[in-house]
Design a protein around this motif. Structure first.
Motif, PDB file in Angstrom:
ATOM      1  N   PRO A  78       0.801  -1.221   0.000  1.00 28.86           N
ATOM      2  CA  PRO A  78       0.000   0.000   0.000  1.00 28.86           C
ATOM      3  C   PRO A  78       0.840   1.280   0.000  1.00 28.86           C
ATOM      4  CG  PRO A  78      -0.882  -1.581   1.581  1.00 28.86           C
ATOM      5  CD  PRO A  78       0.438  -2.110   1.127  1.00 28.86           C
ATOM      6  N   GLU A  79       2.098   1.178   0.469  1.00 34.28           N
ATOM      7  CA  GLU A  79       2.953   2.350   0.535  1.00 34.28           C
ATOM      8  C   GLU A  79       3.809   2.508  -0.711  1.00 34.28           C
ATOM      9  OE1 GLU A  79       5.241   2.059   4.081  1.00 34.28           O
ATOM     10  OE2 GLU A  79       3.490   1.887   5.401  1.00 34.28           O
ATOM     11  N   LEU A  80       3.870   1.476  -1.538  1.00 37.83           N
ATOM     12  CA  LEU A  80       4.722   1.532  -2.717  1.00 37.83           C
ATOM     13  C   LEU A  80       4.064   2.322  -3.830  1.00 37.83           C
ATOM     14  CD1 LEU A  80       6.047  -2.128  -2.865  1.00 37.83           C
ATOM     15  CD2 LEU A  80       7.389  -0.090  -2.408  1.00 37.83           C
ATOM     16  N   GLU A  81       4.904   3.049  -4.549  1.00 38.37           N
ATOM     17  CA  GLU A  81       4.431   3.829  -5.692  1.00 38.37           C
ATOM     18  C   GLU A  81       4.643   3.022  -6.960  1.00 38.37           C
ATOM     19  OE1 GLU A  81       6.384   7.575  -7.680  1.00 38.37           O
ATOM     20  OE2 GLU A  81       5.240   8.242  -5.921  1.00 38.37           O
ATOM     21  N   ASP A  82       3.623   2.952  -7.785  1.00 35.76           N
ATOM     22  CA  ASP A  82       3.719   2.248  -9.053  1.00 35.76           C
ATOM     23  C   ASP A  82       4.711   2.988  -9.945  1.00 35.76           C
ATOM     24  OD1 ASP A  82       3.357   1.019 -11.517  1.00 35.76           O
ATOM     25  OD2 ASP A  82       1.218   0.709 -11.192  1.00 35.76           O
ATOM     26  N   PRO A  83       5.838   2.356 -10.340  1.00 32.45           N
ATOM     27  CA  PRO A  83       6.826   3.073 -11.169  1.00 32.45           C
ATOM     28  C   PRO A  83       6.272   3.493 -12.521  1.00 32.45           C
ATOM     29  CG  PRO A  83       7.362   0.726 -11.011  1.00 32.45           C
ATOM     30  CD  PRO A  83       6.253   0.978 -10.041  1.00 32.45           C
ATOM     31  N   ALA A  84       5.188   2.857 -12.961  1.00 36.90           N
ATOM     32  CA  ALA A  84       4.626   3.189 -14.274  1.00 36.90           C
ATOM     33  C   ALA A  84       3.832   4.493 -14.264  1.00 36.90           C
ATOM     34  CB  ALA A  84       3.740   2.044 -14.769  1.00 36.90           C
ATOM     35  N   ASN A  85       3.159   4.809 -13.140  1.00 36.53           N
ATOM     36  CA  ASN A  85       2.260   5.973 -13.158  1.00 36.53           C
ATOM     37  C   ASN A  85       2.235   6.755 -11.852  1.00 36.53           C
ATOM     38  OD1 ASN A  85       0.654   4.274 -11.463  1.00 36.53           O
ATOM     39  ND2 ASN A  85      -0.295   3.376 -13.294  1.00 36.53           N
ATOM     40  N   GLY A  86       2.974   6.323 -10.843  1.00 32.92           N
ATOM     41  CA  GLY A  86       3.008   7.072  -9.595  1.00 32.92           C
ATOM     42  C   GLY A  86       1.853   6.802  -8.648  1.00 32.92           C
ATOM     43  N   ASN A  87       0.889   6.001  -9.054  1.00 31.05           N
ATOM     44  CA  ASN A  87      -0.231   5.650  -8.176  1.00 31.05           C
ATOM     45  C   ASN A  87       0.188   4.536  -7.208  1.00 31.05           C
ATOM     46  OD1 ASN A  87      -2.126   7.441  -9.408  1.00 31.05           O
ATOM     47  ND2 ASN A  87      -2.330   6.004 -11.115  1.00 31.05           N
ATOM     48  N   PRO A  88      -0.618   4.274  -6.157  1.00 32.22           N
ATOM     49  CA  PRO A  88      -0.277   3.160  -5.256  1.00 32.22           C
ATOM     50  C   PRO A  88      -0.238   1.831  -6.006  1.00 32.22           C
ATOM     51  CG  PRO A  88      -1.955   4.573  -4.288  1.00 32.22           C
ATOM     52  CD  PRO A  88      -1.787   5.023  -5.700  1.00 32.22           C
ATOM     53  N   LEU A  89       0.743   1.005  -5.678  1.00 35.12           N
ATOM     54  CA  LEU A  89       0.892  -0.283  -6.355  1.00 35.12           C
ATOM     55  C   LEU A  89      -0.304  -1.194  -6.110  1.00 35.12           C
ATOM     56  CD1 LEU A  89       2.904  -1.925  -8.097  1.00 35.12           C
ATOM     57  CD2 LEU A  89       3.795  -2.884  -5.979  1.00 35.12           C
TER      58      LEU A  89
END
Length: 590
Positions: free
Chosen positions: A284-295
């Motif tokens: 829940p704390e990780l940022e999706d490297p593709a778009n910056g949204n939560p993973l």
């Protein structure tokens, strides 16, 4: 199917005997794989054997306190999952019961037996936006509308595969935008069928597809040793075997975080609870490297830890792959991580032994290979029945006892998967991570993926990879001689080869999962790192031929900077300067 949804029951029976999760019932009118509710507490189970008047059931919950004479209630339906919006950013147990909902019901993280809940929220309203109009022709699986499931993923509402026969089409009779829960009708078809956002599907039955195609696009993981040497395709299969502490779970975490799939389904199958807790707390704390949204906005977690009922572990793999196939039908690329299939096989072994079936090798059931094949064969790159294309990539960790790759689960998995990432305890002890042994690992996808790398990275990608493999193979042979006579006894050219291979191992094959930059390495950076080491190789051998002593060659100031390429954000400029410095320094020696 949840207990609350079971409105009709047929042929109730009575418990005759209980042996752990295996219960025998008499006078139960049931078919194979029917879901039943066992005992006064209504424990969920599944029919796995029928012999005369005796029906054998595997129960997905702890059976202590259950005794003969208690009732068994048959639903008449196979074990199925609820499919619809709400499966992403959710955490389930092995039979798709949402753990947060169950905790809310119980008021405690410790769950009582018999508690149940549907896999998706049946009352939550979703904003439905049609993508077809009245009079449009549709077939099975066709998309009729879109719901914004998360900030990352649009959930595509499809005509159920069983609403029409194969090849049959009909017209949209009515459809309107609006706010609906998943059980409400959002579209009517001319043939009288209605379409809602909710589908059910038996977990042991693959969802239909039009065609299975050869995958030709890599699942880019951001891990240099995987993308560079042993790639997996979107729609491919891979196994990660390794002993305790060698990094299986961390490797799967890295894949789940950084692989360029649209959807991640992570199945924690019988692993330690603290590892699953790490996933639940980290994602829940990780940022999706593709778009910056939560993973978590594109992730569905299935948690069946080692302290949960063993029978539910046997079903959690099927629950995960069915969810993955559902999103594949929408045209998404899905990556499924199963950690670990060994615990799944051990659950099958326990159930099999309680059924008194004839054991196979090391006590595993004789059908172990068939069950593994059934799971991995559901992966692939598919042309869906609605004309879209999607993929399911299956990556299974294997935990061979003592790191023995000759044991049945590892060997049977190897016969099925096309990518093998062998983890090595010795590398892990030397703090070389990811501890993937480059001599034992392989990928059978390399040839069909090379055109993609040539088109999207560099034309000579296959040649650079082969050069690295050749150097590492030569180092392995030379190390056997070094152990006998020492490094100084080798000719200068072989000593130089060992130095080149050291940089391949330390700079290229090692990767720091906890460094904010080095944790993910795009293919372009992977390629440039390899070309930098090759530049050193070419210039070093030119200097050696010119008579420069090998000690002077390996002692130049710029070469150790190769080890720092991985942590550079502006790596292109850094690599260009480094190549120029290496070339200048070495040429100045002769």
């Amino acid at each position: 199917m949840s207990k609350a949804e079971s409105t009709e029951t047929t042929g109730d029976g009575v418990i005759q005997s209980v042996s752990g999760p295996v219960v025998s019932a008499r006078d139960l009118d049931a078919r194979m794989n029917d879901v039943v509710y066992v005992g006064d507490e209504g424990l969920m189970g599944e029919v796995i054997e029928i012999e005369g008047n005796i029906t054998t059931i595997q129960v997905y919950e702890e059976t202590s306190g259950v005794g003969p004479g208690e009732p068994v209630e048959n639903t008449g339906e196979p074990l199925s999952v609820d499919l619809g919006p709400g499966m992403l950013d959710a955490i389930y147990d092995g039979v798709q019961r949402p753990l947060d909902v169950l905790e809310g019901k119980m008021g405690s993280p410790y769950l009582d037996r018999g508690v149940d809940a549907p896999g998706i929220d049946l009352e939550k309203k979703w904003e439905f936006e049609p993508t077809v109009e009245v009079g449009d022709e549709v077939g099975r699986g066709d998309v009729v509308g879109i719901v914004e499931e998360t900030v990352t993923i649009d959930h595509k509402v499809m005509v159920p595969p069983d609403a029409l026969e194969e090849g049959e089409t009909t017209e949209i009779a009515s459809i309107e935008p609006g706010s609906f829960d998943v059980t409400e009708t959002v579209a009517e078809l001319d043939n009288g069928e209605s379409v809602s956002m909710h589908q059910e599907w038996p977990v042991r039955e693959p969802r239909p597809s039009a065609n299975k195609k050869t995958p030709r696009t890599p699942l880019v993981s951001g891990q240099r040793i995987l993308d560079g040497l042993f790639p997996i395709a979107k729609g491919g299969t891979a196994a990660i075997p390794g002993p305790f502490g060698s990094g299986k779970t961390v490797t799967q975490h890295q894949l789940a975080k950084y692989a360029d799939a649209d959807i991640i389904v992570y199945v924690g199958c019988g692993e330690r609870g603290n590892e699953m807790t790490e996933v639940i707390e980290d994602f829940p704390e990780l940022e999706d490297p593709a778009n910056g949204n939560p993973l978590m906005a594109r992730t569905s977690l299935i948690a069946n830890t080692s302290n949960m009922p063993v029978a539910a572990r046997e079903s959690c793999i099927y629950t995960g792959i069915t969810i993955a196939e559902y999103y594949r039908d929408m045209g998404y690329d899905v990556a499924l991580m199963a950690d670990s299939t060994s615990r799944w096989a051990e659950a099958m072994r326990e159930i099999s032994s309680r059924l008194e079936e004839m054991p196979g090798e090391e006590g595993y059931p004789a059908y172990l290979a068939a069950r593994l094949a059934q799971f991995y064969e559901r992966a692939g790159y598919f042309e869906n029945v609605n004309g879209t294309e999607g993929s399911v990539s299956a990556i299974g960790a294997v935990s061979p006892p003592g790191g023995d790759f000759s044991e049945p689960v590892t060997q049977n998995t190897l016969r099925i998967v096309k990518t093998f990432w062998a983890l090595d305890a010795d590398l892990a002890e030397r703090r070389h991570f990811p501890s993937i042994n480059w001599n034992e690992s392989y990928s059978l996808y390399k040839n069909q993926l090379d055109p993609w790398f040539q088109e999207n990275v560099e034309e000579d990608w296959p040649e650079k990879r082969q050069w690295a493999v050749d150097v590492l193979d030569e180092e392995t042979e030379l190390q056997e001689i070094v152990q006998l006579v020492g490094k100084d006894a080798l000719p200068d050219d072989q000593q130089l080869t060992l130095e080149i291979a050291r940089y391949l191992r330390e700079a290229y094959l090692q990767q720091n999962a906890f460094h904010p930059v080095d944790t993910y390495c795009p293919p372009e950076k992977t390629y440039l790192m390899l070309t930098t080491i090759e530049t050193f190789n070419d210039e070093a051998f030119d200097a050696l031929e010119a008579g420069v002593p090998v000690e002077e060659i390996i002692d130049i100031e710029s070469v150790p900077r190769i080890n720092r390429i991985g942590v550079q954000e502006d790596y292109e400029e850094y690599v260009e300067e480094l190549k120029a410095d290496i070339t200048e320094e070495l040429r100045s020696l002769y």
